[in-house]
Design an enzyme around this catalytic site. Sequence first.
Site, PDB file in Angstrom:
ATOM      1  N   LYS A 248      33.117  94.410  51.559  1.00  0.00           N
ATOM      2  CA  LYS A 248      34.006  95.408  50.963  1.00  0.00           C
ATOM      3  C   LYS A 248      34.996  95.962  51.985  1.00  0.00           C
ATOM      4  O   LYS A 248      34.840  95.784  53.185  1.00  0.00           O
ATOM      5  CB  LYS A 248      33.179  96.516  50.305  1.00  0.00           C
ATOM      6  CG  LYS A 248      32.513  96.019  49.030  1.00  0.00           C
ATOM      7  CD  LYS A 248      31.856  97.096  48.214  1.00  0.00           C
ATOM      8  CE  LYS A 248      31.361  96.509  46.880  1.00  0.00           C
ATOM      9  NZ  LYS A 248      30.595  97.486  46.086  1.00  0.00           N
ATOM     10  N   ARG A 282      22.817  93.317  47.435  1.00  0.00           N
ATOM     11  CA  ARG A 282      23.690  92.380  46.719  1.00  0.00           C
ATOM     12  C   ARG A 282      24.725  91.833  47.708  1.00  0.00           C
ATOM     13  O   ARG A 282      25.533  92.595  48.247  1.00  0.00           O
ATOM     14  CB  ARG A 282      24.370  93.109  45.554  1.00  0.00           C
ATOM     15  CG  ARG A 282      25.222  92.231  44.662  1.00  0.00           C
ATOM     16  CD  ARG A 282      25.783  93.070  43.507  1.00  0.00           C
ATOM     17  NE  ARG A 282      26.584  92.284  42.581  1.00  0.00           N
ATOM     18  CZ  ARG A 282      27.888  92.059  42.682  1.00  0.00           C
ATOM     19  NH1 ARG A 282      28.562  92.584  43.718  1.00  0.00           N
ATOM     20  NH2 ARG A 282      28.536  91.330  41.809  1.00  0.00           N
TER      21      ARG A 282
END
Length: 312
Positions: A248, A282
């Site tokens: 991210k 994840r």
Amino acid sequence: MNKRNDDTSSASASRGLANDFDSTAAIWSLTDREITFGRLPVLMGIVNVTPDSFSDGGNYFDPGKAVAHALKLAEGGAGILDIGGESTRPYSEPVDAGEEIRRVVPVIERLRDQTEAAISIDTSKAAVARAALDAGAQIINDVTGLEGDAEMPDVALNSNAGICAMHTQGTPQTMQDAPHYENVVEEIYDYLRLRRDALWNTGIEREKICLDPGIGFGKTHLHNLEITAGCHRYHGLGCPVMVGHSRKGFIGRLIGDKAADRDVATRALTILFATKAMQIVRVHEVCETRRALAAFDACGGIDGQINSVALR
């Protein structure tokens, strides 16, 4: 229905890390199995069947490529495969349910007979979740906390699926415009507590519910760091906790180069999440993440106990 024990109290914030871990959930119940949590987090491998996801959009848009990628993730150590047909990156455009179903169902149908990994559908639409569960998925992973579609809680209840309810502020189209919190860790805690109880009150068993603080979804760079540092707080909710930090934007900022490969830094944060007993992580890259965790664990990184069989 089981008697509820609300573990939220003002004292819990000051109990300290070790005591927060006393309430970590040991299992996650799905449609046809239970996932049991141990020393290391279960790895959820990301399979984006989309043309526009932020990291790998288009790479696995073809169903055959998506299936091959998912099987590679499972072989590399993914205990869960998360199949998504709609990007939720900031400012992404929504996809209608019919198109999302066309993207994900063929992949799930082919995977269900080829892997023992649990299959998760990453969607906020009840129609998509229903079709995916009929095709063989066992988990609903919903970035709206099962609030984006009024029918989603009923789909979860009637299917007996495991669910992951995530916190977000806003929608993908608005969430990064001006996210604001007075205390991001505690406000997310309060939201997840309310969602846990609301879902429980619909009849969904507590063992079915996993919670996700939603790193990167309506959070600034500092918010993401605060959640990462304080995520052990969410064990006080008594449900498995999942984190999704992989590749991210805040990681690109941390390493000082948003165009650089983010996988090494992602693995470093995954090890940090392991020390905080996060049950599910994840990630895009599974095999090297598993190896990094195993090496860390073998040297006593989780609890100081050498694990000589971790690197078999």
